[in-house]
Design an enzyme around this catalytic site. Structure first.
Site, PDB file in Angstrom:
ATOM      1  N   ILE A  58     134.206  -9.326  21.250  1.00 30.30           N
ATOM      2  CA  ILE A  58     132.774  -8.989  21.119  1.00 30.30           C
ATOM      3  C   ILE A  58     131.926 -10.254  20.967  1.00 30.30           C
ATOM      4  N   ALA A  81     136.539  -4.592  14.521  1.00 29.80           N
ATOM      5  CA  ALA A  81     136.449  -5.288  13.227  1.00 29.80           C
ATOM      6  C   ALA A  81     137.846  -5.708  12.805  1.00 29.80           C
ATOM      7  N   THR A 132     131.778   1.295   6.472  1.00 36.72           N
ATOM      8  CA  THR A 132     132.690   1.777   5.440  1.00 36.72           C
ATOM      9  C   THR A 132     131.979   2.049   4.113  1.00 36.72           C
ATOM     10  N   ASP A 133     132.604   2.875   3.284  1.00 35.69           N
ATOM     11  CA  ASP A 133     132.054   3.104   1.937  1.00 35.69           C
ATOM     12  C   ASP A 133     132.281   1.898   1.016  1.00 35.69           C
ATOM     13  N   GLU A 134     133.157   0.959   1.442  1.00 38.53           N
ATOM     14  CA  GLU A 134     133.474  -0.181   0.558  1.00 38.53           C
ATOM     15  C   GLU A 134     132.274  -1.088   0.325  1.00 38.53           C
ATOM     16  N   TYR A 158     136.548  -8.443   3.003  1.00 37.08           N
ATOM     17  CA  TYR A 158     136.349  -7.412   4.036  1.00 37.08           C
ATOM     18  C   TYR A 158     135.048  -6.654   3.789  1.00 37.08           C
ATOM     19  N   ALA A 160     132.496  -7.423   2.018  1.00 35.07           N
ATOM     20  CA  ALA A 160     131.307  -8.279   2.146  1.00 35.07           C
ATOM     21  C   ALA A 160     130.961  -8.511   3.611  1.00 35.07           C
ATOM     22  N   SER A 161     131.989  -8.670   4.449  1.00 30.11           N
ATOM     23  CA  SER A 161     131.718  -8.902   5.882  1.00 30.11           C
ATOM     24  C   SER A 161     131.150  -7.636   6.530  1.00 30.11           C
ATOM     25  N   LYS A 162     131.624  -6.471   6.103  1.00 31.81           N
ATOM     26  CA  LYS A 162     131.058  -5.221   6.644  1.00 31.81           C
ATOM     27  C   LYS A 162     129.631  -5.022   6.119  1.00 31.81           C
ATOM     28  N   ASN A 188     140.259   6.695   6.076  1.00 29.77           N
ATOM     29  CA  ASN A 188     140.787   7.557   7.141  1.00 29.77           C
ATOM     30  C   ASN A 188     142.317   7.544   7.120  1.00 29.77           C
ATOM     31  N   ASN A 257     146.162   6.959  -5.861  1.00 33.47           N
ATOM     32  CA  ASN A 257     147.172   6.461  -4.916  1.00 33.47           C
ATOM     33  C   ASN A 257     148.539   7.095  -5.203  1.00 33.47           C
ATOM     34  N   GLY A 290     140.978  -8.242  -7.267  1.00 34.52           N
ATOM     35  CA  GLY A 290     139.645  -7.614  -7.172  1.00 34.52           C
ATOM     36  C   GLY A 290     139.675  -6.157  -6.765  1.00 34.52           C
TER      37      GLY A 290
HETATM   38  P1  NAD Z   1     141.831  -1.325  13.231  1.00 35.45           P
HETATM   39  O1  NAD Z   1     142.108  -2.608  12.520  1.00 35.45           O
HETATM   40  O2  NAD Z   1     142.932  -0.330  13.380  1.00 35.45           O
HETATM   41  O3  NAD Z   1     141.276  -1.626  14.688  1.00 35.45           O
HETATM   42  C1  NAD Z   1     140.330  -2.620  14.967  1.00 35.45           C
HETATM   43  C2  NAD Z   1     140.269  -2.820  16.469  1.00 35.45           C
HETATM   44  O4  NAD Z   1     139.259  -3.816  16.740  1.00 35.45           O
HETATM   45  C3  NAD Z   1     141.575  -3.331  17.080  1.00 35.45           C
HETATM   46  O5  NAD Z   1     141.872  -2.605  18.255  1.00 35.45           O
HETATM   47  C4  NAD Z   1     141.285  -4.787  17.389  1.00 35.45           C
HETATM   48  O6  NAD Z   1     142.027  -5.282  18.490  1.00 35.45           O
HETATM   49  C5  NAD Z   1     139.789  -4.743  17.677  1.00 35.45           C
HETATM   50  N1  NAD Z   1     139.128  -6.038  17.452  1.00 35.45           N
HETATM   51  C6  NAD Z   1     139.253  -6.852  16.373  1.00 35.45           C
HETATM   52  N2  NAD Z   1     138.502  -7.963  16.532  1.00 35.45           N
HETATM   53  C7  NAD Z   1     137.880  -7.841  17.740  1.00 35.45           C
HETATM   54  C8  NAD Z   1     136.956  -8.645  18.453  1.00 35.45           C
HETATM   55  N3  NAD Z   1     136.542  -9.816  17.964  1.00 35.45           N
HETATM   56  N4  NAD Z   1     136.510  -8.202  19.653  1.00 35.45           N
HETATM   57  C9  NAD Z   1     136.942  -7.020  20.169  1.00 35.45           C
HETATM   58  N5  NAD Z   1     137.830  -6.233  19.540  1.00 35.45           N
HETATM   59  C10 NAD Z   1     138.279  -6.623  18.333  1.00 35.45           C
HETATM   60  O7  NAD Z   1     140.590  -0.698  12.468  1.00 35.45           O
HETATM   61  P2  NAD Z   1     140.254   0.831  12.154  1.00 35.45           P
HETATM   62  O8  NAD Z   1     140.915   1.218  10.894  1.00 35.45           O
HETATM   63  O9  NAD Z   1     140.442   1.634  13.377  1.00 35.45           O
HETATM   64  O10 NAD Z   1     138.677   0.701  11.820  1.00 35.45           O
HETATM   65  C11 NAD Z   1     137.718   0.755  12.877  1.00 35.45           C
HETATM   66  C12 NAD Z   1     136.338   0.579  12.286  1.00 35.45           C
HETATM   67  O11 NAD Z   1     136.086   1.588  11.322  1.00 35.45           O
HETATM   68  C13 NAD Z   1     136.146  -0.746  11.551  1.00 35.45           C
HETATM   69  O12 NAD Z   1     134.844  -1.218  11.814  1.00 35.45           O
HETATM   70  C14 NAD Z   1     136.302  -0.391  10.090  1.00 35.45           C
HETATM   71  O13 NAD Z   1     135.559  -1.273   9.267  1.00 35.45           O
HETATM   72  C15 NAD Z   1     135.719   1.002  10.077  1.00 35.45           C
HETATM   73  N6  NAD Z   1     136.242   1.899   9.024  1.00 35.45           N
HETATM   74  C16 NAD Z   1     137.586   2.063   8.857  1.00 35.45           C
HETATM   75  C17 NAD Z   1     138.052   2.965   7.908  1.00 35.45           C
HETATM   76  C18 NAD Z   1     139.530   3.195   7.689  1.00 35.45           C
HETATM   77  O14 NAD Z   1     139.906   3.911   6.755  1.00 35.45           O
HETATM   78  N7  NAD Z   1     140.415   2.651   8.510  1.00 35.45           N
HETATM   79  C19 NAD Z   1     137.140   3.682   7.116  1.00 35.45           C
HETATM   80  C20 NAD Z   1     135.767   3.464   7.311  1.00 35.45           C
HETATM   81  C21 NAD Z   1     135.326   2.588   8.284  1.00 35.45           C
HETATM   82  O1  DAU Z   2     137.243   3.119   2.156  1.00 30.41           O
HETATM   83  C1  DAU Z   2     137.281   2.822   3.517  1.00 30.41           C
HETATM   84  C2  DAU Z   2     138.256   1.695   3.748  1.00 30.41           C
HETATM   85  O2  DAU Z   2     139.550   2.236   3.541  1.00 30.41           O
HETATM   86  C3  DAU Z   2     138.142   1.065   5.129  1.00 30.41           C
HETATM   87  O3  DAU Z   2     136.883   0.458   5.259  1.00 30.41           O
HETATM   88  C4  DAU Z   2     139.246   0.026   5.339  1.00 30.41           C
HETATM   89  O4  DAU Z   2     139.179  -0.467   6.672  1.00 30.41           O
HETATM   90  C5  DAU Z   2     140.574   0.688   5.098  1.00 30.41           C
HETATM   91  O5  DAU Z   2     141.608  -0.282   5.203  1.00 30.41           O
HETATM   92  C6  DAU Z   2     140.621   1.352   3.720  1.00 30.41           C
HETATM   93  O6  DAU Z   2     140.623   0.358   2.649  1.00 30.41           O
HETATM   94  P1  DAU Z   2     141.580   0.513   1.362  1.00 30.41           P
HETATM   95  O7  DAU Z   2     141.787  -0.821   0.776  1.00 30.41           O
HETATM   96  O8  DAU Z   2     141.082   1.594   0.477  1.00 30.41           O
HETATM   97  O9  DAU Z   2     142.899   1.061   2.117  1.00 30.41           O
HETATM   98  P2  DAU Z   2     144.455   0.683   1.967  1.00 30.41           P
HETATM   99  O10 DAU Z   2     145.211   1.667   2.798  1.00 30.41           O
HETATM  100  O11 DAU Z   2     144.723  -0.755   2.180  1.00 30.41           O
HETATM  101  O12 DAU Z   2     144.736   0.994   0.425  1.00 30.41           O
HETATM  102  C7  DAU Z   2     144.461   2.282  -0.114  1.00 30.41           C
HETATM  103  C8  DAU Z   2     144.790   2.213  -1.606  1.00 30.41           C
HETATM  104  O13 DAU Z   2     146.203   2.050  -1.763  1.00 30.41           O
HETATM  105  C9  DAU Z   2     144.146   1.043  -2.319  1.00 30.41           C
HETATM  106  O14 DAU Z   2     143.763   1.431  -3.626  1.00 30.41           O
HETATM  107  C10 DAU Z   2     145.257  -0.001  -2.397  1.00 30.41           C
HETATM  108  C11 DAU Z   2     146.523   0.848  -2.478  1.00 30.41           C
HETATM  109  N1  DAU Z   2     147.731   0.260  -1.856  1.00 30.41           N
HETATM  110  C12 DAU Z   2     147.629  -0.184  -0.579  1.00 30.41           C
HETATM  111  C13 DAU Z   2     148.725  -0.752   0.037  1.00 30.41           C
HETATM  112  C14 DAU Z   2     148.640  -1.281   1.459  1.00 30.41           C
HETATM  113  C15 DAU Z   2     148.919   0.210  -2.561  1.00 30.41           C
HETATM  114  O15 DAU Z   2     149.011   0.643  -3.726  1.00 30.41           O
HETATM  115  N2  DAU Z   2     150.001  -0.339  -1.940  1.00 30.41           N
HETATM  116  C16 DAU Z   2     149.953  -0.841  -0.678  1.00 30.41           C
HETATM  117  O16 DAU Z   2     151.001  -1.355  -0.195  1.00 30.41           O
END
Ligand code: NAD
Ligand code: DAU
Length: 351
Positions: A58, A81, A132-134, A158, A160-162, A188, A257, A290
């Site tokens: 991008i 992202a 994201t809600d973060e 993460y 902060a960047s979002k 998700n 968790n 954190g």
């Molecule tokens: P993901 O890490 O599974 O996928 C990210 C995708 O972006 C990958 O396919 C990667 O190749 C692509 N990408 C990364 N850098 C790029 C760049 N510079 N140019 C083009 N493509 C690039 O992420 P996800 O979990 O599918 O999340 C997707 C979006 O939703 C993100 O913006 C994330 O912040 C947001 N989000 C995720 C969650 C969650 O629970 N996973 C919740 C809320 C919001």
């Molecule tokens: O809330 C939305 C966010 O949810 C998205 O914006 C992010 O992209 C997505 O990664 C997710 O962030 P979390 O940090 O909440 O998700 P994660 O799956 O990394 O962790 C969920 C919870 O589980 C968190 O409290 C940390 C804990 N955890 C995670 C891992 C990977 C563990 O206890 N052990 C682990 O090994």
């Protein structure tokens, strides 16, 4: 035609599949294919002219400008992202580069393209930013859930960047009039999620008889939403959302968790029994730096204004998710390569 960024990742790929199934109109999918991007996620669209995949960044402004000119999309749906909090702790640079600078690059090219459209197309155009809600920070046990007016207080690199990207998107509307919509969603889960995140990591470790690493005391709370419900929420925001508005999307499904990990183990005990209960593998490890305590979403606005609400219960969605991983051994083999093992050593080796 729409332009999707990051459509080879977890939510992006689910969205592209969902879009073509529900809308039936074409999508150009721009994805850099980082470790998190996987074309196997889109294998079912092979040979389907409605999916045009482009490998690229991008931040490549000339590429983005060329795609907009060539395909004349009516919307950009921006998922691309760096998305994993633990990776942002080990290496925040890529998060700033993609999430902040990349969103800036995309906004600038979107603005140039949108400015040149005829008035009717200009009015219909949307830039939908998936966030994201973060960005709202962390809640205590009895705090009210995040609403669209909760002040931003991001805690991880993460988050902060979002948050930075959300602010840019907001400013491009306020200053230039770009018709943007931002969605802020909770955690998700579902098919195609890379096994660095809690649920798929626990499924894969449990299947391999490895420890299930729970950070801290396992009492942190997240709100879980099935990925298909998130995709439907994004489609609702694109179809009926008001430019300049933000919409919170959540699952009304707060869990600690430990509750999530025990639920995964119970489903595996039933569908894939081992000698002993899978929960015996639960291991408490050093906490995330954190670590946000609790996330909860008030999703009343999107329900009231756009008629969206989650449809799948956590119990049903989690069972489907476990079943998906049990049925997709080849997909798992492909994503748990050498690089994945390096990540596991880096993140869990010293905990
Ligand atoms: P993901 O890490 O599974 O996928 C990210 C995708 O972006 C990958 O396919 C990667 O190749 C692509 N990408 C990364 N850098 C790029 C760049 N510079 N140019 C083009 N493509 C690039 O992420 P996800 O979990 O599918 O999340 C997707 C979006 O939703 C993100 O913006 C994330 O912040 C947001 N989000 C995720 C969650 C969650 O629970 N996973 C919740 C809320 C919001
Ligand atoms: O809330 C939305 C966010 O949810 C998205 O914006 C992010 O992209 C997505 O990664 C997710 O962030 P979390 O940090 O909440 O998700 P994660 O799956 O990394 O962790 C969920 C919870 O589980 C968190 O409290 C940390 C804990 N955890 C995670 C891992 C990977 C563990 O206890 N052990 C682990 O090994």
């Amino acid at each position: 035609m729409i332009l999707v960024t990051g459509g080879a990742g977890f939510i992006g790929a689910n969205f592209v599949l969902d879009w073509i199934a529900h809308e039936g109109t074409p999508a150009v999918n721009l994805d850099k294919l980082t470790y998190a991007g996987n074309l196997a996620n889109l294998a079912s669209l092979q040979g389907d002219a409605r999916h045009i995949f482009v490998k690229g960044d991008i931040n490549d402004r000339a590429l983005v400008a060329g795609l907009l000119k060539q395909h004349q999309p009516r919307a950009i749906v921006h998922f691309a992202a760096e998305s994993h909090v633990d990776r942002s702790i080990h290496g925040p640079g890529e998060f700033v580069q993609t999430n902040v600078v990349g969103t800036f690059s995309l906004l600038e090219e979107a603005r140039a393209y949108w400015s040149g459209l005829a008035e009717t197309e200009k009015a219909k155009f949307r830039f939908l930013h998936v966030s994201t809600d973060e960005v709202y920070g962390s809640l205590g046990d009895s705090d009210p859930a995040f609403s669209e007016t909760t002040p931003y207080a991001p805690n991880s690199p993460y988050a902060a960047s979002k948050a930075g990207s959300d602010h840019l998107v907001r400013a491009w509307h306020h200053t230039y009039g770009l018709p943007v919509i931002t969605t802020n969603c909770s955690n998700n889960y579902g098919p195609l999620q890379f096994p660095e995140k809690l649920i798929p990591l626990m499924i894969l470790n449990a299947l391999a008889g490895k420890p299930l690493p729970v950070y801290g005391d396992g009492k942190n709370v997240r709100d879980w939403l099935y990925v298909g419900d998130h995709c439907a929420g994004i489609r609702a925001a694109l179809a009926r959302g008001k430019p300049g508005e933000t919409y919170n999307i959540g699952g009304n499904s707060e869990k600690t968790n430990l509750e999530v990990v025990h639920a995964v183990c119970a489903i595996l005990d039933e569908l894939h029994p081992a000698g002993a209960p899978h929960a015996k593998l639960i291991t408490f490890v050093e906490d995330r730096a954190g670590h946000d305590w609790r996330y909860a979403i008030n999703a009343e606005k999107i329900k009231r204004e756009l008629g969206w609400e989650p449809t799948k219960t956590f119990a049903a969605g989690l069972r489907e998710t476990v079943q998906w991983y049990l049925s997709n051994a080849e997909w798992i083999r492909n994503v748990t390569s050498g690089d994945y093992r390096k990540w596991v050593d880096l993140n869990y080796g010293k905990r």
